[in-house]
Design a protein around this motif. Sequence first.
Motif, PDB file in Angstrom:
ATOM      1  N   PRO A 147       0.593  -1.173  -0.073  1.00 58.24           N
ATOM      2  CA  PRO A 147       0.152  -0.123  -0.035  1.00 58.24           C
ATOM      3  C   PRO A 147       0.983   1.291  -0.001  1.00 58.24           C
ATOM      4  O   PRO A 147       0.155   2.353   0.130  1.00 58.24           O
ATOM      5  N   THR A 148       2.338   1.195  -0.103  1.00 59.09           N
ATOM      6  CA  THR A 148       2.857   2.376  -0.010  1.00 59.09           C
ATOM      7  C   THR A 148       3.999   2.442  -1.058  1.00 59.09           C
ATOM      8  O   THR A 148       4.349   0.866  -1.601  1.00 59.09           O
ATOM      9  N   GLY A 149       4.933   3.312  -1.415  1.00 59.47           N
ATOM     10  CA  GLY A 149       5.953   3.308  -2.180  1.00 59.47           C
ATOM     11  C   GLY A 149       7.143   2.485  -1.309  1.00 59.47           C
ATOM     12  O   GLY A 149       6.924   2.463  -0.071  1.00 59.47           O
ATOM     13  N   LEU A 150       7.933   1.792  -2.085  1.00 53.59           N
ATOM     14  CA  LEU A 150       8.919   0.721  -1.346  1.00 53.59           C
ATOM     15  C   LEU A 150       9.943   0.479  -1.933  1.00 53.59           C
ATOM     16  O   LEU A 150      10.323   0.158  -3.364  1.00 53.59           O
ATOM     17  N   VAL A 151      11.350   1.055  -1.252  1.00 48.73           N
ATOM     18  CA  VAL A 151      12.612   1.024  -1.842  1.00 48.73           C
ATOM     19  C   VAL A 151      13.582   0.151  -1.122  1.00 48.73           C
ATOM     20  O   VAL A 151      13.383   0.257   0.159  1.00 48.73           O
ATOM     21  N   LEU A 152      13.939  -0.847  -1.462  1.00 46.46           N
ATOM     22  CA  LEU A 152      15.034  -1.729  -0.835  1.00 46.46           C
ATOM     23  C   LEU A 152      16.308  -1.192  -1.024  1.00 46.46           C
ATOM     24  O   LEU A 152      16.990  -1.050  -2.046  1.00 46.46           O
ATOM     25  N   ARG A 153      17.160  -0.901   0.051  1.00 45.07           N
ATOM     26  CA  ARG A 153      18.228  -0.041   0.155  1.00 45.07           C
ATOM     27  C   ARG A 153      19.236  -1.276   0.850  1.00 45.07           C
ATOM     28  O   ARG A 153      19.197  -1.382   1.981  1.00 45.07           O
ATOM     29  N   ARG A 154      20.645  -1.314   0.398  1.00 37.06           N
ATOM     30  CA  ARG A 154      21.646  -1.918   0.946  1.00 37.06           C
ATOM     31  C   ARG A 154      22.539  -1.012   1.520  1.00 37.06           C
ATOM     32  O   ARG A 154      22.636   0.247   1.221  1.00 37.06           O
ATOM     33  N   PRO A 155      23.323  -1.261   2.575  1.00 33.92           N
ATOM     34  CA  PRO A 155      24.063  -0.265   3.556  1.00 33.92           C
ATOM     35  C   PRO A 155      25.051   0.611   2.576  1.00 33.92           C
ATOM     36  O   PRO A 155      25.522   1.595   2.792  1.00 33.92           O
ATOM     37  N   ASP A 156      25.540  -0.207   1.291  1.00 31.67           N
ATOM     38  CA  ASP A 156      26.402   0.573   0.474  1.00 31.67           C
ATOM     39  C   ASP A 156      25.659   1.441  -0.491  1.00 31.67           C
ATOM     40  O   ASP A 156      26.428   2.177  -1.196  1.00 31.67           O
ATOM     41  N   GLY A 157      24.466   1.516  -0.266  1.00 33.85           N
ATOM     42  CA  GLY A 157      23.852   2.570  -1.214  1.00 33.85           C
ATOM     43  C   GLY A 157      22.773   2.103  -2.313  1.00 33.85           C
ATOM     44  O   GLY A 157      22.194   2.608  -3.140  1.00 33.85           O
ATOM     45  N   GLN A 158      23.304   0.706  -3.008  1.00 35.71           N
ATOM     46  CA  GLN A 158      22.472   0.006  -3.953  1.00 35.71           C
ATOM     47  C   GLN A 158      20.958   0.178  -3.476  1.00 35.71           C
ATOM     48  O   GLN A 158      20.726  -0.347  -2.451  1.00 35.71           O
ATOM     49  N   THR A 159      20.388   0.211  -4.254  1.00 36.04           N
ATOM     50  CA  THR A 159      18.627   0.154  -4.214  1.00 36.04           C
ATOM     51  C   THR A 159      17.881  -0.650  -5.452  1.00 36.04           C
ATOM     52  O   THR A 159      18.392  -0.619  -6.526  1.00 36.04           O
ATOM     53  N   ALA A 160      16.748  -1.104  -4.940  1.00 32.44           N
ATOM     54  CA  ALA A 160      15.771  -1.631  -5.764  1.00 32.44           C
ATOM     55  C   ALA A 160      14.551  -1.042  -5.407  1.00 32.44           C
ATOM     56  O   ALA A 160      14.265  -1.079  -4.377  1.00 32.44           O
ATOM     57  N   VAL A 161      13.889  -0.503  -6.328  1.00 34.88           N
ATOM     58  CA  VAL A 161      12.409  -0.085  -6.180  1.00 34.88           C
ATOM     59  C   VAL A 161      11.664  -1.077  -6.301  1.00 34.88           C
ATOM     60  O   VAL A 161      11.531  -1.801  -7.643  1.00 34.88           O
ATOM     61  N   ALA A 162      10.680  -1.547  -5.310  1.00 38.51           N
ATOM     62  CA  ALA A 162       9.839  -2.755  -5.229  1.00 38.51           C
ATOM     63  C   ALA A 162       8.483  -2.223  -5.525  1.00 38.51           C
ATOM     64  O   ALA A 162       7.670  -3.060  -6.002  1.00 38.51           O
ATOM     65  N   HIS A 163       8.279  -0.827  -5.444  1.00 44.56           N
ATOM     66  CA  HIS A 163       6.919  -0.239  -5.531  1.00 44.56           C
ATOM     67  C   HIS A 163       6.733   1.229  -5.902  1.00 44.56           C
ATOM     68  O   HIS A 163       7.332   1.879  -4.734  1.00 44.56           O
ATOM     69  N   ARG A 164       6.403   1.679  -6.878  1.00 42.96           N
ATOM     70  CA  ARG A 164       6.452   3.080  -7.052  1.00 42.96           C
ATOM     71  C   ARG A 164       5.095   3.647  -6.385  1.00 42.96           C
ATOM     72  O   ARG A 164       4.036   3.038  -6.566  1.00 42.96           O
ATOM     73  N   GLY A 165       5.318   4.921  -5.817  1.00 48.23           N
ATOM     74  CA  GLY A 165       3.895   5.435  -4.983  1.00 48.23           C
ATOM     75  C   GLY A 165       4.485   6.274  -3.898  1.00 48.23           C
ATOM     76  O   GLY A 165       5.697   6.503  -3.679  1.00 48.23           O
ATOM     77  N   ALA A 166       3.534   6.950  -3.206  1.00 48.33           N
ATOM     78  CA  ALA A 166       3.884   7.780  -2.244  1.00 48.33           C
ATOM     79  C   ALA A 166       2.868   7.467  -1.009  1.00 48.33           C
ATOM     80  O   ALA A 166       1.575   7.159  -1.301  1.00 48.33           O
ATOM     81  N   PRO A 167       3.235   7.691   0.047  1.00 46.10           N
ATOM     82  CA  PRO A 167       4.694   8.122   0.877  1.00 46.10           C
ATOM     83  C   PRO A 167       5.633   6.767   0.338  1.00 46.10           C
ATOM     84  O   PRO A 167       5.052   5.783   0.253  1.00 46.10           O
ATOM     85  N   VAL A 168       6.522   7.182   0.339  1.00 43.89           N
ATOM     86  CA  VAL A 168       7.826   5.997   0.084  1.00 43.89           C
ATOM     87  C   VAL A 168       8.397   5.581   1.325  1.00 43.89           C
ATOM     88  O   VAL A 168       8.750   6.455   2.304  1.00 43.89           O
ATOM     89  N   VAL A 169       8.528   4.290   1.793  1.00 44.46           N
ATOM     90  CA  VAL A 169       9.104   3.775   2.838  1.00 44.46           C
ATOM     91  C   VAL A 169      10.430   3.011   1.914  1.00 44.46           C
ATOM     92  O   VAL A 169      10.437   2.374   1.385  1.00 44.46           O
ATOM     93  N   THR A 170      11.620   3.438   2.945  1.00 41.60           N
ATOM     94  CA  THR A 170      12.978   2.971   2.287  1.00 41.60           C
ATOM     95  C   THR A 170      13.255   1.871   3.447  1.00 41.60           C
ATOM     96  O   THR A 170      13.468   2.425   4.632  1.00 41.60           O
ATOM     97  N   VAL A 171      13.508   0.607   3.074  1.00 44.35           N
ATOM     98  CA  VAL A 171      13.902  -0.612   4.016  1.00 44.35           C
ATOM     99  C   VAL A 171      15.564  -0.727   3.775  1.00 44.35           C
ATOM    100  O   VAL A 171      15.717  -1.041   2.530  1.00 44.35           O
ATOM    101  N   THR A 172      16.320  -0.516   4.572  1.00 41.54           N
ATOM    102  CA  THR A 172      17.616  -0.743   4.719  1.00 41.54           C
ATOM    103  C   THR A 172      18.073  -1.988   5.217  1.00 41.54           C
ATOM    104  O   THR A 172      17.882  -2.230   6.608  1.00 41.54           O
ATOM    105  N   GLY A 173      18.995  -2.861   4.735  1.00 37.04           N
ATOM    106  CA  GLY A 173      19.444  -3.871   5.461  1.00 37.04           C
ATOM    107  C   GLY A 173      20.598  -4.656   4.300  1.00 37.04           C
ATOM    108  O   GLY A 173      20.455  -4.424   3.297  1.00 37.04           O
ATOM    109  N   GLU A 174      20.944  -5.665   4.762  1.00 36.17           N
ATOM    110  CA  GLU A 174      21.974  -6.529   4.116  1.00 36.17           C
ATOM    111  C   GLU A 174      20.709  -7.301   2.982  1.00 36.17           C
ATOM    112  O   GLU A 174      19.868  -7.499   3.616  1.00 36.17           O
TER     113      GLU A 174
END
Length: 211
Positions: A147-174
């Motif tokens: 139900p939200t925008g979703l960005v998956l982010r590695r600690p080194d900054g690499q990202t993958a967009v899982a869902h476009r939308g707003a508001p955006v939640v960024t999930v950071t982890g290995e």
Amino acid sequence: MSTFAQRERLLLADLLETTGPEAPTLCEGWLTRDLAAHVVVRERRPDAAGGTLIKQLAPRLEKVMAEYAAKPYEELIQLIRTGPPRFSPFQLKQIDEAANIVEFYVHTEDVRRAQPDWTPRELDPVFQESLWSRLERTARLVGRGVPTGLVLRRPDGQTAVAHRGAPVVTVTGEPAELLMFAFGRQSAAKVELDGDENAIAKLHESKQLGI
């Protein structure tokens, strides 16, 4: 040469054997016996396994799953260890690695992380990269219903967009932890979430993550 999928397969079989057939898992409604039956049916009964994706086949999948879950637990574990039948496409190393590395890693963690005394595994960088590569390719699929925008982010900054939308939640982890989160194991994933508080709450509660 052993592959990551083969390694995770054997780890899962050993773990299922150690915990026994009645141990909890992260899969809602499933004990270890049910999870073992799922793995075996997926590899050995393609006539039923499609029920995970095709609604019309779901009743057949449930019936076949129940039949396998009723088998001796030791037999299920041995079928997991020995792998798919002779003429299965999963016998090809490239297909096995492509299709099973995530399957077996996630299900191994489904058993491990459902136990009260679990601790994170130390995963080598090459394995983490392999998991990230697969997560990048499937991010839009696993996040399509959230139900939200979703960005998956590695600690080194690499990202993958899982869902476009707003508001955006960024999930950071290995990568391994992002994978667990993206496949619907939000509460068991070691990640940090950043974004609108209401959006984060919705994402934590969402049943739409995963395939």
